[in-house]
Design a protein around this motif. Structure first.
Motif, PDB file in Angstrom:
ATOM      1  N   PRO A 104      -0.131   2.051   3.655  1.00 31.05           N
ATOM      2  CA  PRO A 104       0.034   2.464   2.493  1.00 31.05           C
ATOM      3  C   PRO A 104       1.753   2.890   1.833  1.00 31.05           C
ATOM      4  N   VAL A 105       2.544   2.814   1.207  1.00 38.56           N
ATOM      5  CA  VAL A 105       4.355   3.070   1.380  1.00 38.56           C
ATOM      6  C   VAL A 105       3.906   3.682   0.016  1.00 38.56           C
ATOM      7  N   TYR A 106       4.105   5.365  -0.251  1.00 38.22           N
ATOM      8  CA  TYR A 106       5.161   5.523  -2.450  1.00 38.22           C
ATOM      9  C   TYR A 106       6.047   6.259  -2.021  1.00 38.22           C
ATOM     10  N   PRO A 139       3.226   3.686  -6.807  1.00 34.33           N
ATOM     11  CA  PRO A 139       2.612   3.019  -5.003  1.00 34.33           C
ATOM     12  C   PRO A 139       4.184   1.879  -5.170  1.00 34.33           C
ATOM     13  N   ILE A 140       4.278   1.489  -3.892  1.00 43.04           N
ATOM     14  CA  ILE A 140       4.684   0.761  -3.513  1.00 43.04           C
ATOM     15  C   ILE A 140       4.152  -0.098  -2.861  1.00 43.04           C
ATOM     16  N   LYS A 141       3.318  -0.474  -1.641  1.00 42.45           N
ATOM     17  CA  LYS A 141       2.408  -1.035  -0.949  1.00 42.45           C
ATOM     18  C   LYS A 141       0.821  -0.364  -0.297  1.00 42.45           C
ATOM     19  N   LYS A 142      -0.373  -1.087  -1.072  1.00 45.68           N
ATOM     20  CA  LYS A 142      -1.391  -0.908  -0.583  1.00 45.68           C
ATOM     21  C   LYS A 142      -1.642  -0.616   0.459  1.00 45.68           C
ATOM     22  N   GLU A 166      -0.967  -2.876  -9.256  1.00 42.47           N
ATOM     23  CA  GLU A 166      -2.217  -2.159  -9.495  1.00 42.47           C
ATOM     24  C   GLU A 166      -1.944  -1.319  -9.002  1.00 42.47           C
ATOM     25  N   PRO A 167      -1.630  -0.043  -9.967  1.00 39.42           N
ATOM     26  CA  PRO A 167      -2.083   1.178  -9.218  1.00 39.42           C
ATOM     27  C   PRO A 167      -2.894   1.754  -8.091  1.00 39.42           C
ATOM     28  N   MET A 168      -2.653   2.033  -7.066  1.00 40.82           N
ATOM     29  CA  MET A 168      -3.586   2.359  -6.249  1.00 40.82           C
ATOM     30  C   MET A 168      -4.651   3.789  -6.977  1.00 40.82           C
ATOM     31  N   HIS A 169      -3.595   4.369  -7.291  1.00 41.70           N
ATOM     32  CA  HIS A 169      -4.050   6.629  -7.993  1.00 41.70           C
ATOM     33  C   HIS A 169      -3.501   5.732  -9.073  1.00 41.70           C
ATOM     34  N   PRO A 170      -4.607   5.487 -10.797  1.00 37.89           N
ATOM     35  CA  PRO A 170      -3.540   5.932 -11.898  1.00 37.89           C
ATOM     36  C   PRO A 170      -3.176   7.024 -12.113  1.00 37.89           C
ATOM     37  N   ALA A 171      -2.612   7.618 -12.598  1.00 37.21           N
ATOM     38  CA  ALA A 171      -1.720   9.113 -12.757  1.00 37.21           C
ATOM     39  C   ALA A 171      -2.024   9.500 -14.113  1.00 37.21           C
ATOM     40  N   PRO A 172      -2.774  10.847 -14.214  1.00 36.40           N
ATOM     41  CA  PRO A 172      -2.639  11.217 -15.598  1.00 36.40           C
ATOM     42  C   PRO A 172      -1.153  11.554 -16.621  1.00 36.40           C
TER      43      PRO A 172
END
Length: 363
Positions: A151-153, A116-119, A98-104
């Protein structure tokens, strides 16, 4: 006699190295591996390619994964996660993702730069720049060996269907990375890093965030050679662009706000565009310490960075006001992002990050 003792010791070593499936997903994957290679006693840590996997068996494996789990995996993901353990983790992550921060997204076809790789949790996040168009999953195993709450992005160049890369200047690429980073972590401090050429962009990212007044306390360079460092073999120079005329034409079309033809786009190598993006780029000096992780091992198909350059610091010593922290790792250049060597990389990286955070908190 001695032969019998040797056989017993060999069997014990085999037993210790053999890891059985621990989850339902691993058991299902193990069945696929055993069918594919027509052998039993495969360990969940055995490398698909070391077992004899090739392009044809890769295709069969990916199709079997799609049929069994209703999940699509790519050849690049298999390359970076070639064991039953790693593939099972990828499948399970994709099921619960599930995306941590849904991107517009203005254009639904555009592939977002920040993935997002890891929450994780409340720890300071780590932002890792990908090399070329490597898939975000290239950092999945590494993320598992960092602090559970971190968290990892992943960061990758913008692209969309039939256009492999949309930005062709380092300033535009890094500026967009910063915009997306500040969307999810506006306050700082900042932790950035990158593998191979991704480290060059990570260094520039840290430099630019600093210039904006932000605290950048960790820049991790994973087997990365400085852009201006002199290499032993000119053919390995990152400034050399194969098919330069074609790639320049592609860049000019995008810079005019036009869309290149599908035919031209199909012949474009993202790595070559990123090399062009760095033309005229002159790295500055980072006000702080840099951390370099070097791979020690080599293979015929995986030339280590350390043999490409005379400088053991890969050219980074002069880029820092507070020195270079160097860590040597077992594994090849590509292998340090894979099990089992990625575990050591994750442990060393987390130790460096923790030390940086303590210093930051005490200042």
């Amino acid at each position: 006699g001695e032969l019998e003792i040797d056989n017993v010791m060999a069997q014990r070593r085999l037993a210790r190295s053999h890891v059985k499936p621990a989850t339902k997903t691993e058991k299902q994957l193990m069945f696929i591996f055993e069918e594919l290679f027509e052998k039993v006693n495969i360990s969940t840590t055995d490398d698909f390619f070391a077992l004899g996997g090739d392009s044809l068996s890769s295709l069969k494996l990916l199709l079997a994964i799609e049929e069994t789990f209703a999940i699509k995996a790519t050849p690049a993901e298999l390359f970076h996660q070639p064991t039953v353990q790693a593939l099972a983790a990828l499948i399970e992550d994709r099921r619960t993702y599930e995306p941590m921060h849904p991107a517009p997204q203005e254009d639904p076809q555009i592939k977002e730069a920040l993935v997002p790789i890891k929450k994780g949790g409340d720890d300071v996040p780590l932002f890792l720049v990908l090399a070329g168009m490597n898939p975000p999953s290239a950092y999945l195993s590494l993320s598992r060996h960092l602090a559970p709450e971190r968290p990892v992005y992943a960061l990758r160049p913008l692209s969309k269907k039939d256009v492999p890369i949309l930005q062709t200047r380092i300033d535009d690429i890094v500026s967009h990375y910063i915009e997306r980073i500040l969307d999810v972590w506006p306050g700082g401090p900042f932790l950035v890093g990158g593998f191979c050429d991704g480290g060059i962009f990570a260094f520039e990212l840290g430099q630019r965030l600093q210039e904006m007044g932000h605290e950048v306390i960790f820049v991790g360079l994973i087997d990365t050679i400085d852009y201006e460092a002199k290499r032993r073999d000119d053919a390995e120079d990152v400034r050399i662009v194969e098919g330069k005329r074609r790639h320049l034409r592609y860049c000019r079309i995008l810079e005019k706000g036009q869309e290149p033809s599908k035919r031209l786009s199909s012949k474009i190598d993202v790595e070559m565009v990123l090399r062009l993006a760095k033309e005229g780029y002159s790295p500055k000096v980072f006000d702080g310490q840099l951390t370099l992780f070097r791979a020690l091992d080599e293979a015929k198909w995986d030339i280590p960075q350390r043999v490409k350059i005379d400088d053991p610091n890969f050219g980074w010593q002069r880029r820092s006001t507070k020195g270079l922290d160097v860590h040597d790792l077992p594994g090849t250049h590509l292998g340090i992002l894979r099990e089992p060597h990625v575990k050591k990389l994750g442990a060393l990286m987390e130790t460096s990050i923790t030390a940086a955070l303590k210093t930051y908190g005490a200042s």
